[in-house]
Motif scaffolding. Sequence first.
Motif, PDB file in Angstrom:
ATOM      1  N   LEU A   1      19.374  32.817 -19.085  1.00  0.00           N
ATOM      2  CA  LEU A   1      18.427  31.730 -18.797  1.00  0.00           C
ATOM      3  C   LEU A   1      18.791  30.473 -19.581  1.00  0.00           C
ATOM      4  O   LEU A   1      18.491  29.364 -19.146  1.00  0.00           O
ATOM      5  N   GLY A   2      19.447  30.638 -20.701  1.00  0.00           N
ATOM      6  CA  GLY A   2      19.912  29.490 -21.455  1.00  0.00           C
ATOM      7  C   GLY A   2      21.181  28.884 -20.883  1.00  0.00           C
ATOM      8  O   GLY A   2      21.397  27.676 -20.956  1.00  0.00           O
ATOM      9  N   PHE A   3      22.041  29.718 -20.297  1.00  0.00           N
ATOM     10  CA  PHE A   3      23.332  29.237 -19.808  1.00  0.00           C
ATOM     11  C   PHE A   3      23.309  28.831 -18.333  1.00  0.00           C
ATOM     12  O   PHE A   3      23.895  27.806 -17.955  1.00  0.00           O
ATOM     13  N   ALA A   4      22.674  29.631 -17.491  1.00  0.00           N
ATOM     14  CA  ALA A   4      22.753  29.421 -16.042  1.00  0.00           C
ATOM     15  C   ALA A   4      22.273  28.040 -15.588  1.00  0.00           C
ATOM     16  O   ALA A   4      22.966  27.401 -14.784  1.00  0.00           O
ATOM     17  N   PRO A   5      21.141  27.536 -16.069  1.00  0.00           N
ATOM     18  CA  PRO A   5      20.731  26.205 -15.597  1.00  0.00           C
ATOM     19  C   PRO A   5      21.747  25.117 -15.955  1.00  0.00           C
ATOM     20  O   PRO A   5      22.022  24.234 -15.144  1.00  0.00           O
ATOM     21  N   ARG A   6      22.304  25.202 -17.130  1.00  0.00           N
ATOM     22  CA  ARG A   6      23.307  24.212 -17.550  1.00  0.00           C
ATOM     23  C   ARG A   6      24.547  24.307 -16.669  1.00  0.00           C
ATOM     24  O   ARG A   6      25.082  23.297 -16.212  1.00  0.00           O
ATOM     25  N   GLN A   7      25.013  25.511 -16.415  1.00  0.00           N
ATOM     26  CA  GLN A   7      26.207  25.691 -15.581  1.00  0.00           C
ATOM     27  C   GLN A   7      25.939  25.243 -14.144  1.00  0.00           C
ATOM     28  O   GLN A   7      26.788  24.591 -13.533  1.00  0.00           O
ATOM     29  N   LEU A   8      24.788  25.588 -13.611  1.00  0.00           N
ATOM     30  CA  LEU A   8      24.465  25.165 -12.242  1.00  0.00           C
ATOM     31  C   LEU A   8      24.342  23.645 -12.154  1.00  0.00           C
ATOM     32  O   LEU A   8      24.745  23.045 -11.155  1.00  0.00           O
ATOM     33  N   ASP A   9      23.813  23.017 -13.206  1.00  0.00           N
ATOM     34  CA  ASP A   9      23.722  21.563 -13.253  1.00  0.00           C
ATOM     35  C   ASP A   9      25.125  20.940 -13.220  1.00  0.00           C
ATOM     36  O   ASP A   9      25.372  19.968 -12.498  1.00  0.00           O
ATOM     37  N   VAL A  10      26.037  21.504 -13.990  1.00  0.00           N
ATOM     38  CA  VAL A  10      27.413  21.014 -14.009  1.00  0.00           C
ATOM     39  C   VAL A  10      28.055  21.168 -12.630  1.00  0.00           C
ATOM     40  O   VAL A  10      28.718  20.263 -12.128  1.00  0.00           O
ATOM     41  N   ILE A  11      27.837  22.317 -12.007  1.00  0.00           N
ATOM     42  CA  ILE A  11      28.422  22.559 -10.680  1.00  0.00           C
ATOM     43  C   ILE A  11      27.872  21.546  -9.675  1.00  0.00           C
ATOM     44  O   ILE A  11      28.630  20.968  -8.888  1.00  0.00           O
ATOM     45  N   LEU A  12      26.571  21.326  -9.692  1.00  0.00           N
ATOM     46  CA  LEU A  12      25.961  20.404  -8.714  1.00  0.00           C
ATOM     47  C   LEU A  12      26.377  18.956  -8.958  1.00  0.00           C
ATOM     48  O   LEU A  12      26.533  18.197  -8.006  1.00  0.00           O
ATOM     49  N   LYS A  13      26.543  18.546 -10.218  1.00  0.00           N
ATOM     50  CA  LYS A  13      26.953  17.164 -10.502  1.00  0.00           C
ATOM     51  C   LYS A  13      28.434  16.947 -10.206  1.00  0.00           C
ATOM     52  O   LYS A  13      28.838  15.890  -9.764  1.00  0.00           O
ATOM     53  N   GLU A  14      29.232  17.973 -10.481  1.00  0.00           N
ATOM     54  CA  GLU A  14      30.680  17.838 -10.283  1.00  0.00           C
ATOM     55  C   GLU A  14      31.050  17.906  -8.806  1.00  0.00           C
ATOM     56  O   GLU A  14      32.026  17.305  -8.382  1.00  0.00           O
ATOM     57  N   PHE A  15      30.274  18.645  -8.043  1.00  0.00           N
ATOM     58  CA  PHE A  15      30.575  18.818  -6.622  1.00  0.00           C
ATOM     59  C   PHE A  15      29.349  18.457  -5.794  1.00  0.00           C
ATOM     60  O   PHE A  15      28.625  19.324  -5.309  1.00  0.00           O
ATOM     61  N   PRO A  16      29.085  17.160  -5.611  1.00  0.00           N
ATOM     62  CA  PRO A  16      27.910  16.779  -4.815  1.00  0.00           C
ATOM     63  C   PRO A  16      28.087  17.231  -3.366  1.00  0.00           C
ATOM     64  O   PRO A  16      29.191  17.259  -2.838  1.00  0.00           O
ATOM     65  N   HIS A  17      26.994  17.551  -2.733  1.00  0.00           N
ATOM     66  CA  HIS A  17      27.060  18.025  -1.355  1.00  0.00           C
ATOM     67  C   HIS A  17      26.999  16.881  -0.445  1.00  0.00           C
ATOM     68  O   HIS A  17      27.300  16.150   0.115  1.00  0.00           O
TER      69      HIS A  17
END
Length: 160
Positions: free
Chosen positions: A144-160
């Motif tokens: 819960l500490g890591f997943a939101p940060r990683q998902l945020d990075v994925i969404l910012k780095e690869f916008p849809h």
Amino acid sequence: MTAVRPPRGRSTSAPTRSAPKLLPIPGGLKLTPPKVPAGTVYRGTEGMWSWVLHRITGVGIFFFLLVHILDTALVRLSPAAYDAVISTYKNPIMGLGELALVGAIGFHALNGLRIILIDFWQVGPRYHRLMFWIVIALWVVLMLGFAPRQLDVILKEFPH
């Protein structure tokens, strides 16, 4: 002489399941299946799932390390080939793969500590189920500490 009784709730011998009748084998031989002790640790309970998850995460981590060593070795052979391989990793699927890798490493490490306690702590086997749920709870907190940060990075780095 007085007989010593085992503590309440414990028997001196492990209960066994009754073996099925003799199984026919071609050629006229008959085979009796071995008796299986009832209530062993690996019978669909926490012990079995801990064992299965530990093996799956261990194999996954092994294959990640194998690929990591091979692609890092490309630097010495051809920096251009290394850059080409690394550029293929820059996609959302690999970002989710990193999330899975961190989850696997976290569970594998925590469960490894649990296994050490079971092996070397005198009362460890008695508390193996409780320790399994503690491992799961700690793993969820870490994820819960890591997943939101990683998902945020994925969404910012690869916008849809």
